[in-house]
Design a protein around this motif. Structure first.
Motif, PDB file in Angstrom:
ATOM      1  N   ALA A 157       0.819  -1.211   0.000  1.00 16.45           N
ATOM      2  CA  ALA A 157       0.000   0.000   0.000  1.00 16.45           C
ATOM      3  C   ALA A 157       0.849   1.255   0.000  1.00 16.45           C
ATOM      4  O   ALA A 157       0.344   2.347   0.312  1.00 16.45           O
ATOM      5  CB  ALA A 157      -0.934   0.007   1.205  1.00 16.45           C
ATOM      6  N   ASP A 158       2.130   1.135  -0.338  1.00 18.32           N
ATOM      7  CA  ASP A 158       3.037   2.284  -0.371  1.00 18.32           C
ATOM      8  C   ASP A 158       2.924   3.077   0.940  1.00 18.32           C
ATOM      9  O   ASP A 158       3.093   2.519   1.993  1.00 18.32           O
ATOM     10  CB  ASP A 158       2.756   3.167  -1.587  1.00 18.32           C
ATOM     11  N   THR A 159       2.612   4.349   0.864  1.00 11.77           N
ATOM     12  CA  THR A 159       2.543   5.206   2.055  1.00 11.77           C
ATOM     13  C   THR A 159       1.122   5.319   2.604  1.00 11.77           C
ATOM     14  O   THR A 159       0.842   6.185   3.438  1.00 11.77           O
ATOM     15  CB  THR A 159       3.071   6.615   1.728  1.00 11.77           C
ATOM     16  N   GLY A 160       0.223   4.455   2.149  1.00 10.45           N
ATOM     17  CA  GLY A 160      -1.166   4.540   2.568  1.00 10.45           C
ATOM     18  C   GLY A 160      -1.987   5.458   1.693  1.00 10.45           C
ATOM     19  O   GLY A 160      -3.160   5.709   1.980  1.00 10.45           O
ATOM     20  N   PHE A 161      -1.355   5.999   0.639  1.00 13.65           N
ATOM     21  CA  PHE A 161      -2.002   6.901  -0.310  1.00 13.65           C
ATOM     22  C   PHE A 161      -2.441   8.214   0.327  1.00 13.65           C
ATOM     23  O   PHE A 161      -3.459   8.797  -0.055  1.00 13.65           O
ATOM     24  CB  PHE A 161      -3.173   6.203  -1.015  1.00 13.65           C
ATOM     25  N   GLY A 162      -1.650   8.678   1.301  1.00 14.20           N
ATOM     26  CA  GLY A 162      -1.953   9.962   1.922  1.00 14.20           C
ATOM     27  C   GLY A 162      -1.765   9.907   3.423  1.00 14.20           C
ATOM     28  O   GLY A 162      -0.919   9.177   3.938  1.00 14.20           O
ATOM     29  N   GLY A 163      -2.554  10.712   4.137  1.00 12.60           N
ATOM     30  CA  GLY A 163      -2.476  10.761   5.591  1.00 12.60           C
ATOM     31  C   GLY A 163      -3.227   9.635   6.255  1.00 12.60           C
ATOM     32  O   GLY A 163      -3.568   8.619   5.632  1.00 12.60           O
ATOM     33  N   THR A 164      -3.538   9.833   7.530  1.00 13.00           N
ATOM     34  CA  THR A 164      -4.170   8.770   8.307  1.00 13.00           C
ATOM     35  C   THR A 164      -5.543   8.408   7.762  1.00 13.00           C
ATOM     36  O   THR A 164      -5.884   7.223   7.631  1.00 13.00           O
ATOM     37  CB  THR A 164      -4.276   9.180   9.782  1.00 13.00           C
ATOM     38  N   LEU A 165      -6.364   9.412   7.436  1.00 15.16           N
ATOM     39  CA  LEU A 165      -7.695   9.123   6.902  1.00 15.16           C
ATOM     40  C   LEU A 165      -7.599   8.397   5.564  1.00 15.16           C
ATOM     41  O   LEU A 165      -8.382   7.479   5.292  1.00 15.16           O
ATOM     42  CB  LEU A 165      -8.499  10.418   6.749  1.00 15.16           C
ATOM     43  N   ASN A 166      -6.640   8.815   4.716  1.00 20.56           N
ATOM     44  CA  ASN A 166      -6.445   8.126   3.435  1.00 20.56           C
ATOM     45  C   ASN A 166      -6.053   6.667   3.663  1.00 20.56           C
ATOM     46  O   ASN A 166      -6.496   5.768   2.951  1.00 20.56           O
ATOM     47  CB  ASN A 166      -5.373   8.824   2.619  1.00 20.56           C
ATOM     48  N   THR A 167      -5.198   6.445   4.658  1.00 18.21           N
ATOM     49  CA  THR A 167      -4.770   5.090   4.979  1.00 18.21           C
ATOM     50  C   THR A 167      -5.945   4.230   5.431  1.00 18.21           C
ATOM     51  O   THR A 167      -6.082   3.066   5.034  1.00 18.21           O
ATOM     52  CB  THR A 167      -3.682   5.114   6.068  1.00 18.21           C
ATOM     53  N   MET A 168      -6.828   4.801   6.231  1.00 12.90           N
ATOM     54  CA  MET A 168      -8.010   4.073   6.681  1.00 12.90           C
ATOM     55  C   MET A 168      -8.909   3.724   5.497  1.00 12.90           C
ATOM     56  O   MET A 168      -9.435   2.606   5.401  1.00 12.90           O
ATOM     57  CB  MET A 168      -8.770   4.903   7.715  1.00 12.90           C
ATOM     58  N   HIS A 169      -9.062   4.666   4.574  1.00 12.21           N
ATOM     59  CA  HIS A 169      -9.846   4.412   3.370  1.00 12.21           C
ATOM     60  C   HIS A 169      -9.204   3.301   2.536  1.00 12.21           C
ATOM     61  O   HIS A 169      -9.894   2.428   1.996  1.00 12.21           O
ATOM     62  CB  HIS A 169      -9.960   5.695   2.546  1.00 12.21           C
ATOM     63  N   THR A 170      -7.874   3.332   2.437  1.00  9.42           N
ATOM     64  CA  THR A 170      -7.142   2.301   1.691  1.00  9.42           C
ATOM     65  C   THR A 170      -7.374   0.924   2.293  1.00  9.42           C
ATOM     66  O   THR A 170      -7.604  -0.058   1.570  1.00  9.42           O
ATOM     67  CB  THR A 170      -5.638   2.630   1.682  1.00  9.42           C
ATOM     68  N   VAL A 171      -7.313   0.831   3.607  1.00  9.36           N
ATOM     69  CA  VAL A 171      -7.531  -0.442   4.294  1.00  9.36           C
ATOM     70  C   VAL A 171      -8.901  -1.011   3.948  1.00  9.36           C
ATOM     71  O   VAL A 171      -9.032  -2.196   3.592  1.00  9.36           O
ATOM     72  CB  VAL A 171      -7.389  -0.262   5.818  1.00  9.36           C
ATOM     73  N   ARG A 172      -9.936  -0.177   4.019  1.00 12.56           N
ATOM     74  CA  ARG A 172     -11.272  -0.655   3.714  1.00 12.56           C
ATOM     75  C   ARG A 172     -11.401  -1.086   2.256  1.00 12.56           C
ATOM     76  O   ARG A 172     -11.999  -2.119   1.933  1.00 12.56           O
ATOM     77  CB  ARG A 172     -12.309   0.420   4.051  1.00 12.56           C
TER      78      ARG A 172
END
Length: 305
Positions: A90-105
């Motif tokens: 997922a590289d860097t999570g595609f942004g900040g913390t909220l982006n990372t949470m969206h990526t996880v889902r």
């Protein structure tokens, strides 16, 4: 059976976690559904979807340009075709913390069993290149905590690229912080000796660790058994399948250009029969025929006029 039929398997995250808990896990890279099927045929129980392999297969470098939707396209075909739990880059999570949470889902909905998030800044680089720039440790820890909060059963692996720029001690301190934030495992990137692997594992007792055995990088060649002996629980070969496939394609195109025919490289090809067997063409045909057959309703279920 074709992947279109119902499966009663446990969620991919639970299956991946079980693999790690029961023993050492060998995880080859699979850059598309066909590669995943071939890995499964050889007995592998999980595969790795590499950002570098995805971007290279699309014809551009691994510098953080790939999008979530593009990764989901690759992930979906791999998870569906093989049924294996997929560890996704997922590289860097595609942004900040909220982006990372969206990526996880998004990744979990697409069938991921595990996710790997790294502590680089954009534009990120391959972990075995120079001059990588890192986020502050607590910013990465916040992403890890966000990923853990957003998941259902996904296994969360935190990667640190700090060894090259900050040293081994700093990388270990980052790893401890990421574990405290909820990471299930740590991926120390670009270690350069057996001593470094052993020290990392000895200073993080009980923490599952993932090793990257990429070719042409900073890490010397070690076998899976050697990584296990050094205290690691997982190893990936992230881009190996793509490298081999690319080299084979290069030879094919050279032969076509030289000879005007593919006849001299037939022995290097997967046959039609082998292809159909691997993708289970007969299973799909049988499924289609069973569904297409007309079934008349029973009179017992009809209201008579």
């Amino acid at each position: 059976m074709p992947y279109l039929t119902r499966s009663d398997n446990l969620p991919a995250g639970e299956r991946f976690r079980t693999l790690v808990e029961k023993g050492f896990v060998q995880i080859p890279g699979a850059h598309n559904g066909m590669a995943a099927l071939q890995a499964k045929k050889e007995g592998f129980e999980a595969v790795y979807l590499s950002g570098a392999a995805m971007t290279a297969s699309m014809g551009f470098p691994d510098v953080g340009l790939i999008t979530i939707d593009q990764v989901v396209f690759f992930l979906t075909q791999i998870a569906r075709s093989s049924g294996l739990p997929v560890l996704v880059d997922a590289d860097t999570g595609f942004g900040g913390t909220l982006n990372t949470m969206h990526t996880v889902r998004a990744f979990e909905d697409a069938g991921a069993g595990a996710i790997q998030i790294e502590d680089q800044l954009l534009p990120k680089k391959c972990g075995h290149l120079n001059d990588k720039k890192l986020v502050e440790p607590h910013e990465m820890a916040a992403k890890v905590a966000g990923a853990v909060a957003a998941r259902r059963s996904l296994y969360v692996i935190a990667r640190t690229d700090a060894v090259a720029s900050e040293g081994l001690d700093a990388a270990i301190e980052r790893a401890r912080l990421y574990v405290k934030a909820g990471a299930d495992a740590i991926f120390p990137e670009a270690l350069t000796s057996a001593d470094m692997f052993r020290e990392f594992s000895s200073r993080l007792p009980g923490v599952p660790l993932l090793a990257n055995m990429t070719e042409f990088g900073r890490t010397p060649f070690f076998t899976a058994a050697e990584f296990e002996e050094m205290g690691f629980r997982m190893v990936i070969w992230p881009v190996s399948s793509l490298r081999v496939a690319n080299k084979a394609q290069e030879r094919l195109y050279a032969a076509l250009r030289r000879d005007g025919s593919s006849a001299l490289v037939l022995d290097q090809m997967q046959t039609r029969a082998e292809l159909y067997d691997l993708i289970d063409l007969r299973g799909f045909e049988a499924l289609d025929n069973s569904i297409a057959e007309t079934v008349l309703p029973s009179l017992n279920n009809q209201h008579l006029a």
